[in-house]
Scaffold this active site. Structure first.
Site, mmCIF file in Angstrom:
data_model
loop_
_atom_site.group_PDB
_atom_site.id
_atom_site.type_symbol
_atom_site.label_atom_id
_atom_site.label_comp_id
_atom_site.label_asym_id
_atom_site.label_seq_id
_atom_site.Cartn_x
_atom_site.Cartn_y
_atom_site.Cartn_z
ATOM 1 N N GLU A 17 -131.794 -73.702 -64.878
ATOM 2 C CA GLU A 17 -131.980 -72.449 -65.395
ATOM 3 C C GLU A 17 -132.518 -71.973 -66.750
ATOM 4 O O GLU A 17 -132.619 -71.111 -67.124
ATOM 5 C CB GLU A 17 -130.384 -71.713 -65.453
ATOM 6 C CG GLU A 17 -129.419 -71.565 -64.192
ATOM 7 C CD GLU A 17 -130.060 -70.793 -63.158
ATOM 8 O OE1 GLU A 17 -130.853 -69.937 -63.569
ATOM 9 O OE2 GLU A 17 -129.466 -70.810 -61.973
ATOM 10 N N HIS A 24 -127.647 -69.620 -56.237
ATOM 11 C CA HIS A 24 -127.453 -70.223 -57.454
ATOM 12 C C HIS A 24 -125.907 -69.738 -57.849
ATOM 13 O O HIS A 24 -125.395 -70.684 -58.716
ATOM 14 C CB HIS A 24 -128.375 -70.038 -58.471
ATOM 15 C CG HIS A 24 -128.315 -68.643 -59.158
ATOM 16 N ND1 HIS A 24 -128.780 -68.703 -60.444
ATOM 17 C CD2 HIS A 24 -127.975 -67.441 -58.776
ATOM 18 C CE1 HIS A 24 -128.620 -67.277 -60.940
ATOM 19 N NE2 HIS A 24 -127.896 -66.643 -59.996
ATOM 20 N N ASP A 74 -127.432 -71.163 -69.697
ATOM 21 C CA ASP A 74 -126.864 -70.260 -69.900
ATOM 22 C C ASP A 74 -125.378 -70.253 -70.468
ATOM 23 O O ASP A 74 -124.733 -69.230 -70.922
ATOM 24 C CB ASP A 74 -127.112 -69.116 -68.864
ATOM 25 C CG ASP A 74 -126.144 -69.321 -67.537
ATOM 26 O OD1 ASP A 74 -124.767 -69.856 -67.845
ATOM 27 O OD2 ASP A 74 -126.469 -68.767 -66.443
ATOM 28 N N HIS A 78 -129.753 -73.080 -60.479
ATOM 29 C CA HIS A 78 -128.584 -74.099 -60.262
ATOM 30 C C HIS A 78 -128.295 -74.147 -58.967
ATOM 31 O O HIS A 78 -127.448 -75.227 -58.575
ATOM 32 C CB HIS A 78 -127.320 -73.467 -60.923
ATOM 33 C CG HIS A 78 -126.489 -74.398 -61.722
ATOM 34 N ND1 HIS A 78 -125.533 -74.028 -62.767
ATOM 35 C CD2 HIS A 78 -126.422 -75.920 -61.587
ATOM 36 C CE1 HIS A 78 -124.984 -75.130 -63.081
ATOM 37 N NE2 HIS A 78 -125.512 -75.978 -62.561
ATOM 38 N N ASP A 131 -121.302 -73.982 -68.068
ATOM 39 C CA ASP A 131 -121.968 -72.850 -67.342
ATOM 40 C C ASP A 131 -121.248 -71.524 -67.951
ATOM 41 O O ASP A 131 -119.769 -71.466 -68.259
ATOM 42 C CB ASP A 131 -121.980 -72.840 -65.996
ATOM 43 C CG ASP A 131 -122.942 -72.002 -65.211
ATOM 44 O OD1 ASP A 131 -123.157 -70.906 -65.858
ATOM 45 O OD2 ASP A 131 -123.271 -72.341 -64.267
ATOM 46 N N ASP A 137 -126.044 -75.815 -66.965
ATOM 47 C CA ASP A 137 -126.615 -74.566 -66.913
ATOM 48 C C ASP A 137 -126.707 -74.083 -68.212
ATOM 49 O O ASP A 137 -125.845 -73.633 -69.105
ATOM 50 C CB ASP A 137 -125.761 -73.416 -66.275
ATOM 51 C CG ASP A 137 -126.625 -72.381 -65.939
ATOM 52 O OD1 ASP A 137 -127.367 -71.808 -66.585
ATOM 53 O OD2 ASP A 137 -126.141 -71.653 -65.000
ATOM 54 N N ASP A 150 -120.188 -70.155 -60.528
ATOM 55 C CA ASP A 150 -121.004 -70.714 -59.305
ATOM 56 C C ASP A 150 -120.321 -71.270 -58.195
ATOM 57 O O ASP A 150 -120.642 -71.946 -57.520
ATOM 58 C CB ASP A 150 -121.986 -71.621 -59.513
ATOM 59 C CG ASP A 150 -123.191 -70.990 -60.801
ATOM 60 O OD1 ASP A 150 -123.320 -69.974 -60.738
ATOM 61 O OD2 ASP A 150 -124.003 -72.081 -61.413
ATOM 62 N N HIS A 159 -121.151 -69.109 -65.825
ATOM 63 C CA HIS A 159 -120.706 -68.741 -64.585
ATOM 64 C C HIS A 159 -119.808 -69.712 -63.704
ATOM 65 O O HIS A 159 -120.286 -70.943 -64.096
ATOM 66 C CB HIS A 159 -121.660 -68.218 -63.648
ATOM 67 C CG HIS A 159 -122.953 -67.395 -64.482
ATOM 68 N ND1 HIS A 159 -123.674 -67.623 -65.262
ATOM 69 C CD2 HIS A 159 -122.473 -66.051 -64.698
ATOM 70 C CE1 HIS A 159 -124.248 -66.738 -65.824
ATOM 71 N NE2 HIS A 159 -123.854 -65.669 -65.433
HETATM 72 N N1 LIG Z 1 -126.497 -70.212 -62.085
HETATM 73 C C1 LIG Z 1 -126.199 -69.018 -62.230
HETATM 74 N N2 LIG Z 1 -126.834 -68.721 -63.578
HETATM 75 N N3 LIG Z 1 -125.482 -68.435 -61.604
HETATM 76 C C2 LIG Z 1 -125.177 -66.841 -62.020
HETATM 77 C C3 LIG Z 1 -124.347 -66.352 -60.867
HETATM 78 C C4 LIG Z 1 -124.026 -64.977 -61.229
HETATM 79 C C5 LIG Z 1 -123.103 -64.165 -60.196
HETATM 80 N N4 LIG Z 1 -121.701 -64.864 -60.156
HETATM 81 C C6 LIG Z 1 -123.628 -64.215 -58.521
HETATM 82 O O1 LIG Z 1 -122.978 -64.815 -57.862
HETATM 83 O O2 LIG Z 1 -124.673 -63.943 -58.462
HETATM 84 MN MN LIG Z 2 -124.712 -71.991 -62.965
HETATM 85 MN MN LIG Z 3 -124.785 -69.633 -65.320
#
Ligand SMILES: NC(=[NH2+])NCCC[C@H](N)C(=O)O
Ligand SMILES: [Mn+2]
Ligand SMILES: [Mn+2]
Length: 355
Positions: free
Chosen positions: A322, A188, A279, A143, A171, A277, A175, A173
């Protein structure tokens, strides 16, 4: 029937192409599914950017996603079934040449120079497609590449339309870690902080190339699907009044109502960049991803989000990121399913399922 009436009919039918012919915005086999676009000058033209980049996180394999998506037939479907004319480079970009030999952490960020250089390149590529008034599809990659895709489309939208673009970030998350709040140092987990200006850097080699023209406003950012947000990120979301629909909100209101509220927040006259994303989907549908989180969207909910955004006619760019086909729990069925889910998401964002 009197001759004059036949004449009338014939002349009407020969006039018909000027009045009743499909507008140039509608084309291709499934042309009825094409929505009239508010912001694209060439909606039937699709700019495709494929980047196999994994430096924004630690797990190899996410760089294989564009090839896996393309090999499973995604671009052929977009061209032959949805009727898009595809533009861009034939190759998937890996940009391994852009990674410096030495790339030690900076402010805790891992591979900062490589991520900065690659996303800068992506921004140029996306900008080159978007300034033609084309819809741009980017296949990632992790990402972090959204630093480039959003920077490129935000700049093109400003220039072409004199407007600020909105971003819908789907997402698990947020991010939106800054280098300082991040626990992992993985970029990411930080793209939104750099894109909104919450994180800044002077030096070009550390995202200093990001200027105001590339940035988006926190007011025009909407999250959907969140369920794994770091404590520092929660504070950032709260302090900046950022609109976010978590899985709780989706369970509470249903995805239909959530999309209505999300679009109401953005406003109907705003170009939209959709950054998806994989996920965000429940691992049941998309197990092959670097940071899976249980309790996510069904594939149908993910598709619905994309269909809904397509139907606004405001879509200017889409990212799918991702997908990691090498992370296949148990069997490689997982990878196959994840790639299939990714293709479905993209096709829905590009108008497949609308009648
Ligand atoms: N693009 C993603 N899958 N990001 C996951 C981030 C997970 C966590 N918040 C981090 O800062 O590392
Ligand atoms: Mn993401
Ligand atoms: Mn994510």
């Amino acid at each position: 029937m009197s001759p004059s009436r036949v004449d009338e009919y014939l002349s009407n039918s020969s006039d018909a192409p000027t009045t009743a012919a499909p507008s140039p915005r509608f084309f291709g086999k499934l042309n009825t599914s094409m929505i009239e676009s508010k912001f694209l000058s060439r909606p039937e033209d699709l700019g495709v950017v494929a980047v196999g980049f994994s430096g924004g996180q630690g797990k190899p394999g996410v760089d294989a996603a564009p090839t896996a998506l393309i090999e499973s037939g995604l671009l052929t479907q977009l061209r032959d079934d949805l009727g898009y004319t595809l533009h861009g480079h034939d190759d998937v970009h890996f940009y391994s040449d852009l990674a410096p030999a030495q790339d030690p952490p900076h402010r805790g960020m891992k591979n900062p120079r490589a991520v900065s250089a690659v996303t800068r390149k992506i921004a140029e590529q996306v900008y080159a497609q978007a300034r033609e008034g084309r819809l741009v599809l980017t296949l990632g990659g992790d990402h972090s590449i959204a630093i480039g895709t959003i920077a490129g489309s935000a700049k093109a939208v400003r220039e072409r339309l004199g407007r600020e673009m909105a971003v819908i970030w789907v997402d698990a998350h947020a991010d939106i870690n800054t280098p300082e709040t991040s626990g992992s140092g993985n970029v990411h987990g930080m793209p939104v902080a750099f894109l909104t200006g919450l994180a800044r850097e002077e030096k070009d080699e550390f995202f200093g190339w990001l200027k105001d023209e590339h940035r988006i406003s926190v007011k025009k950012l909407v999250y959907i699907g969140l369920r794994d947000v770091d404590a520092g990120e929660k504070r950032i979301l709260r302090e900046n009044g950022i609109k976010a629909f978590s899985m709780f909100d989706i369970d509470r209101h249903g995805i239909g109502r959530v999309m209505e509220m999300a679009l109401a927040h953005i406003g109907s006259d705003t170009p939209i960049h959709l950054s998806f994303d994989v996920d965000a989907l429940d691992p049941m549908w998309a197990p092959s991803t670097g940071t899976p989180v249980r309790g996510g969207l069904t594939l149908r909910e993910g598709d619905f989000i994309c269909e809904y955004v397509h139907q606004t006619g405001s879509l200017v760019a889409v990212d799918l990121v991702e997908v990691n086909p090498t992370l296949a729990p148990e069997t490689d069925l997982g990878a196959h399913e994840t790639v299939r889910a990714g293709c479905s998401i993209v096709r829905c964002a590009l108008g497949e399922s609308l009648l």
